[in-house]
Design a protein around this motif. Structure first.
Motif, PDB file in Angstrom:
ATOM      1  N   LYS A  95       0.701  -0.566  -0.249  1.00 17.91           N
ATOM      2  CA  LYS A  95       0.352   0.071  -0.064  1.00 17.91           C
ATOM      3  C   LYS A  95       0.752   1.512  -0.056  1.00 17.91           C
ATOM      4  N   PRO A  96       0.347   1.930  -0.673  1.00 23.48           N
ATOM      5  CA  PRO A  96       1.290   3.913  -0.298  1.00 23.48           C
ATOM      6  C   PRO A  96       1.546   3.577   1.156  1.00 23.48           C
ATOM      7  N   GLU A  97       2.196   4.659   1.030  1.00 22.02           N
ATOM      8  CA  GLU A  97       2.449   5.238   2.369  1.00 22.02           C
ATOM      9  C   GLU A  97       1.973   6.537   2.901  1.00 22.02           C
ATOM     10  N   VAL A  98       2.153   7.810   1.706  1.00 17.71           N
ATOM     11  CA  VAL A  98       1.711   9.473   1.742  1.00 17.71           C
ATOM     12  C   VAL A  98       0.542   9.068   1.240  1.00 17.71           C
ATOM     13  N   PHE A  99      -0.359   9.964   2.089  1.00 19.75           N
ATOM     14  CA  PHE A  99      -1.597  10.357   1.148  1.00 19.75           C
ATOM     15  C   PHE A  99      -2.054  12.134   1.580  1.00 19.75           C
ATOM     16  N   GLY A 100      -3.069  12.582   0.415  1.00 17.50           N
ATOM     17  CA  GLY A 100      -3.350  13.436   0.427  1.00 17.50           C
ATOM     18  C   GLY A 100      -4.882  13.411   0.564  1.00 17.50           C
ATOM     19  N   VAL A 101      -5.778  13.908   1.741  1.00 16.02           N
ATOM     20  CA  VAL A 101      -6.845  13.685   2.140  1.00 16.02           C
ATOM     21  C   VAL A 101      -7.838  15.441   2.460  1.00 16.02           C
ATOM     22  N   ALA A 102      -8.925  15.129   1.498  1.00 12.32           N
ATOM     23  CA  ALA A 102      -9.596  16.609   1.749  1.00 12.32           C
ATOM     24  C   ALA A 102     -10.638  15.948   2.363  1.00 12.32           C
TER      25      ALA A 102
END
Length: 205
Positions: A95-102
């Protein structure tokens, strides 16, 4: 005879409670979930997230994936349970480690939880939901997922970072670029307050 009847009644009660405890309050069909995934540039990611969040910073051949998941208001509130949104590279189950979430952090968090190994045990197609395994008894965090604590958080918009790595280190379980859209799996899982895996729905891939 009375003792035997009491034992039978107690056993039936336990089985009944376990069934009720693990029975989902509703199925995925009640949510009418819709979703989408696409690759975007940093500027496109920033525009999609708006003022609520910033997109992950990219360098060189890093890739950003913009995801949207929407659902109807559930028949019942989450009441301590949560929705887990998984974006997984099917080639590696990472899975990805880094997210941006609105979304506010109080509504949608980023992270992982050991209890979610139960998801991988129940659904073979969601092996990436659990920790990465090394040998017979070593487990390591395998990237992150989105933890939706507020059922009113839909529509949910997020951007995931896939950093470019020419030769990924097998000792570092994380999703990396280059990645194709056909490599990605998007899933929604309903978890109960006590770690029950109510159900999982494949959304993409």
């Amino acid at each position: 005879m009375a003792t035997i009847s009491a034992v039978i009644l107690a056993a039936v009660s336990v089985v009944g409670w376990q069934w009720w405890h693990n029975h989902p309050p509703y199925g995925p069909e009640a949510l009418a979930v819709t979703s989408s995934l696409r690759f975007v540039s940093y500027d496109e990611a920033e525009a999609a997230l708006g003022e609520a969040a910033h997109a992950p910073v990219t360098y060189g051949r890093d890739q950003l994936v913009l995801g949207r998941v929407s659902w109807q208001t559930p028949p019942k509130p989450l009441d301590g349970g949560y929705f887990a949104v998984f974006l997984i590279d099917k080639r590696t189950n990472h899975k990805p480690e880094v997210f941006g979430v609105a979304a506010p952090q109080s509504a949608v968090g980023i992270g992982s939880a050991g209890i979610e190994n139960r998801i991988a045990e129940r659904y073979s197609w969601l092996r990436g939901a659990g920790d990465a395994t090394f040998g017979d008894d070593e487990y390591r965090s395998n990237g992150n997922r989105l933890h939706v604590a507020d059922e009113k958080a839909a529509p949910l918009t997020f951007v995931a970072l896939f950093p470019y790595v020419e030769e990924p280190d097998p000792e570092l379980p994380r999703a990396t670029a280059p990645v194709a859209m056909s490599d990605l799996l998007l899933a929604l899982v309903y978890m109960g307050e006590d770690g029950q895996v109510y159900w999982a729905q494949r959304l993409q891939g």
